[in-house]
Design a protein around this motif. Structure first.
Motif, PDB file in Angstrom:
ATOM      1  N   HIS A  33     -69.801  15.863  25.254  1.00  0.00           N
ATOM      2  CA  HIS A  33     -71.015  16.243  25.969  1.00  0.00           C
ATOM      3  C   HIS A  33     -70.851  17.662  26.511  1.00  0.00           C
ATOM      4  O   HIS A  33     -69.841  17.987  27.145  1.00  0.00           O
ATOM      5  CB  HIS A  33     -71.291  15.280  27.125  1.00  0.00           C
ATOM      6  CG  HIS A  33     -72.447  15.698  27.979  1.00  0.00           C
ATOM      7  ND1 HIS A  33     -73.769  15.597  27.566  1.00  0.00           N
ATOM      8  CD2 HIS A  33     -72.492  16.223  29.241  1.00  0.00           C
ATOM      9  CE1 HIS A  33     -74.565  16.038  28.513  1.00  0.00           C
ATOM     10  NE2 HIS A  33     -73.819  16.427  29.546  1.00  0.00           N
ATOM     11  N   GLN A  83     -76.648  21.262  21.364  1.00  0.00           N
ATOM     12  CA  GLN A  83     -76.410  20.375  20.226  1.00  0.00           C
ATOM     13  C   GLN A  83     -76.085  21.172  18.976  1.00  0.00           C
ATOM     14  O   GLN A  83     -75.206  20.787  18.181  1.00  0.00           O
ATOM     15  CB  GLN A  83     -77.649  19.494  19.988  1.00  0.00           C
ATOM     16  CG  GLN A  83     -77.450  18.404  18.939  1.00  0.00           C
ATOM     17  CD  GLN A  83     -76.348  17.428  19.317  1.00  0.00           C
ATOM     18  OE1 GLN A  83     -76.159  17.113  20.490  1.00  0.00           O
ATOM     19  NE2 GLN A  83     -75.603  16.958  18.312  1.00  0.00           N
ATOM     20  N   GLY A 124     -72.438  20.496  28.977  1.00  0.00           N
ATOM     21  CA  GLY A 124     -73.342  20.661  30.115  1.00  0.00           C
ATOM     22  C   GLY A 124     -72.998  21.909  30.900  1.00  0.00           C
ATOM     23  O   GLY A 124     -72.239  22.776  30.459  1.00  0.00           O
ATOM     24  N   GLU A 153     -65.823  17.828  18.429  1.00  0.00           N
ATOM     25  CA  GLU A 153     -66.794  16.765  18.150  1.00  0.00           C
ATOM     26  C   GLU A 153     -66.253  15.783  17.121  1.00  0.00           C
ATOM     27  O   GLU A 153     -66.394  14.561  17.271  1.00  0.00           O
ATOM     28  CB  GLU A 153     -68.102  17.400  17.652  1.00  0.00           C
ATOM     29  CG  GLU A 153     -69.117  16.425  17.083  1.00  0.00           C
ATOM     30  CD  GLU A 153     -69.959  15.765  18.169  1.00  0.00           C
ATOM     31  OE1 GLU A 153     -70.854  14.984  17.810  1.00  0.00           O
ATOM     32  OE2 GLU A 153     -69.726  16.037  19.368  1.00  0.00           O
ATOM     33  N   ARG A 190     -62.107  10.323  30.609  1.00  0.00           N
ATOM     34  CA  ARG A 190     -62.856  11.575  30.436  1.00  0.00           C
ATOM     35  C   ARG A 190     -61.923  12.768  30.628  1.00  0.00           C
ATOM     36  O   ARG A 190     -61.171  12.844  31.599  1.00  0.00           O
ATOM     37  CB  ARG A 190     -64.006  11.654  31.441  1.00  0.00           C
ATOM     38  CG  ARG A 190     -65.099  10.618  31.184  1.00  0.00           C
ATOM     39  CD  ARG A 190     -66.174  10.683  32.240  1.00  0.00           C
ATOM     40  NE  ARG A 190     -67.188   9.667  32.007  1.00  0.00           N
ATOM     41  CZ  ARG A 190     -68.168   9.383  32.860  1.00  0.00           C
ATOM     42  NH1 ARG A 190     -68.248  10.037  34.021  1.00  0.00           N
ATOM     43  NH2 ARG A 190     -69.045   8.439  32.577  1.00  0.00           N
ATOM     44  N   THR A 207     -67.184  10.554  22.553  1.00  0.00           N
ATOM     45  CA  THR A 207     -68.302  11.507  22.466  1.00  0.00           C
ATOM     46  C   THR A 207     -67.892  12.830  23.101  1.00  0.00           C
ATOM     47  O   THR A 207     -66.950  12.897  23.909  1.00  0.00           O
ATOM     48  CB  THR A 207     -69.547  10.968  23.203  1.00  0.00           C
ATOM     49  OG1 THR A 207     -69.214  10.722  24.577  1.00  0.00           O
ATOM     50  CG2 THR A 207     -70.035   9.669  22.561  1.00  0.00           C
TER      51      THR A 207
END
Length: 461
Positions: A436, A400, A438, A425, A384, A434
């Motif tokens: 993400h 998104q 947040g 992306e 990550r 992926t």
């Protein structure tokens, strides 16, 4: 004149028919040759056996003198038990080049006296005779035995004719059978041809029909469909690049044109206003350059125009990327947490592009003199990359949508093309990972790119 057929079906038929013709003809000739050799060997063996018998009865043959075995009243009185009379055979006793006695069938053509002993073949008047000459005792005379071998010659001719007929029949039957069989075997190829004729440049057009057998044609069908998918993907990426470039470049190009026109119409424009105009032109130029660079990277990713995977040291990559980002944004403080070396399989340029966009995005949308925290961690087989800023962040319902191209937040006033997160992306997906979005501990945006540490399959090309 075209000797080689043009069609595959005709070529296969001609090739197989020719092969069968050659094989059958050669096999038939071998058999005929063996039969003929056996017949002639049997004749030579019979002549040798008769010569041995004549050697024992030479005196009796000499007493009978020069008589033909087919004279009246003698056909049933053959002293050799019918071995010579009526058997198309002849025995001659030779002395000083002259025939002094003979018994058996007399050929219709004059027989020369052989000059040497052994086997020989005599031909004349449409007949063929086999001859064996041997010395007769110690008298200096010689004995010659002859056998008509016309039946053997006729048998050879008949066998050759039979082989020729069988060869032609086999070639004809083979050609008809192969012509019908290849029609069934080549039917899948005909389906592919029909499907290929129906394909157009439309990216949503039909694919080639799926073929399950034979295996070679099925592999060809899958390979061609994969190629069509790749071409359509590339074409779609090109069309999208063209459309996006035309849409997004219209505004900065229009601004550049208006500024140039203003400078041209006002050559005596005051220096402060001229400086502002030039600065605006430089800003639009940078915007155009950044936009084209991003669009080009997206188009390459859409078309899967990627090199082979190589090991990438993420720790070294992040360290170098943070150093360059700090020089681009000197007012922002970048804090990279120390981490053990982590290596993944991927593309150095693609991962660097994703990291650079995350660092620039954090600097542009965070506080002007804020902090950007970067962390590299590994959890099992997942690596990550976390980048967090101290800006206003992105509302959950918009996160998104912010991954789409040319999408910018409603509350942001920072410059940009709206391609940064779309590029991140895309690279994450190309590396089977992926992205993400947040909220960070300080309320700003926290972007996490998760990548597999083990190499995944190559993307479809």
């Amino acid at each position: 004149m075209r000797l080689v057929p043009r069609g595959l079906r005709a070529r296969i038929t001609a090739a197989v028919a020719l092969l069968v013709t050659v094989v059958v003809a050669l096999a038939g000739l071998v058999i005929v040759t063996r039969i003929d050799h056996r017949d002639r060997t049997d004749v030579d063996r019979q002549l040798a056996a008769r010569a041995e018998k004549v050697q024992g009865d030479a005196d009796k043959l000499l007493e009978q003198g020069d008589h033909a075995g087919n004279d009246e009243g003698q056909s049933d009185q053959d002293d050799y038990g019918g071995l010579l009379t009526g058997s198309q055979s002849l025995v001659r006793v030779l002395s000083d080049g002259q025939v002094i006695a003979q018994r058996g069938e007399t050929p219709p053509f004059p027989l020369p006296v052989p000059e040497r002993d052994g086997y020989s073949t005599l031909e004349g008047d449409g007949q063929t005779w086999r001859s064996l000459t041997e010395p007769l005792g110690t008298s200096g005379d010689r004995v010659e035995l002859l056998q008509d071998i016309d039946p053997i010659e006729h048998r050879l001719s008949d066998n050759i004719a039979i082989v020729a007929a069988v060869t032609l029949l086999a070639a004809a039957v083979t050609a008809i059978g192969i012509w019908l069989i290849t029609r069934l075997l080549l039917h899948p190829l005909q389906r592919l041809r029909t499907g290929a004729l129906a394909i157009s440049a439309d990216v949503t057009g039909p694919a080639l029909p799926a073929v399950d057998r034979p295996r070679e044609v099925a592999d060809l069908s899958h390979a061609l469909n994969a190629m069509l998918d790749q071409l359509r993907t590339s074409m779609e990426a090109t069309r999208r690049f063209t459309a996006d470039a035309g849409h997004e470049l219209r505004t900065p190009l229009t601004t550049l044109g208006m500024t140039l026109e203003t400078l041209q119409r006002n050559p005596d424009l005051p220096e402060p206003q001229r400086t502002l105009a030039l600065e605006a032109m430089r800003t639009e130029h940078r915007r155009i350059t950044t936009l084209l660079t991003g669009l080009q990277a997206l188009a390459r990713g859409d078309a899967h125009a990627l090199p082979g995977r190589t090991p990438v040291d993420l720790t070294a990559l992040l360290t170098e990327a943070v150093q360059h980002a700090a020089r681009r944004h000197p007012a922002v403080t970048y804090r990279l947490e120390p981490a053990a070396p982590v290596t993944v399989q991927g593309w150095q340029a693609g991962l660097r592009l994703a990291v650079d966009n995350l660092l620039d995005n954090a600097a542009l949308h965070g506080r002007a003199d804020g902090h950007v925290d970067i962390r590299l961690s590994q959890h099992g087989t997942t690596v990550r990359i976390t980048v967090g800023d101290d800006g206003p962040g992105i509302p959950p319902d918009q996160r998104q949508a912010m991954k789409e191209r040319f999408t910018r937040g409603a509350r942001t006033h920072a410059p940009g093309s709206g391609l940064g997160l779309a590029l991140v992306e895309q690279q994450a997906q190309l590396h089977h990972g992926t992205l993400h979005l947040g909220s960070g501990p300080g309320g700003g945006l926290q972007a996490v790119v998760s990548l597999p540490s083990e190499p995944g399959p190559e993307p479809h090309r």
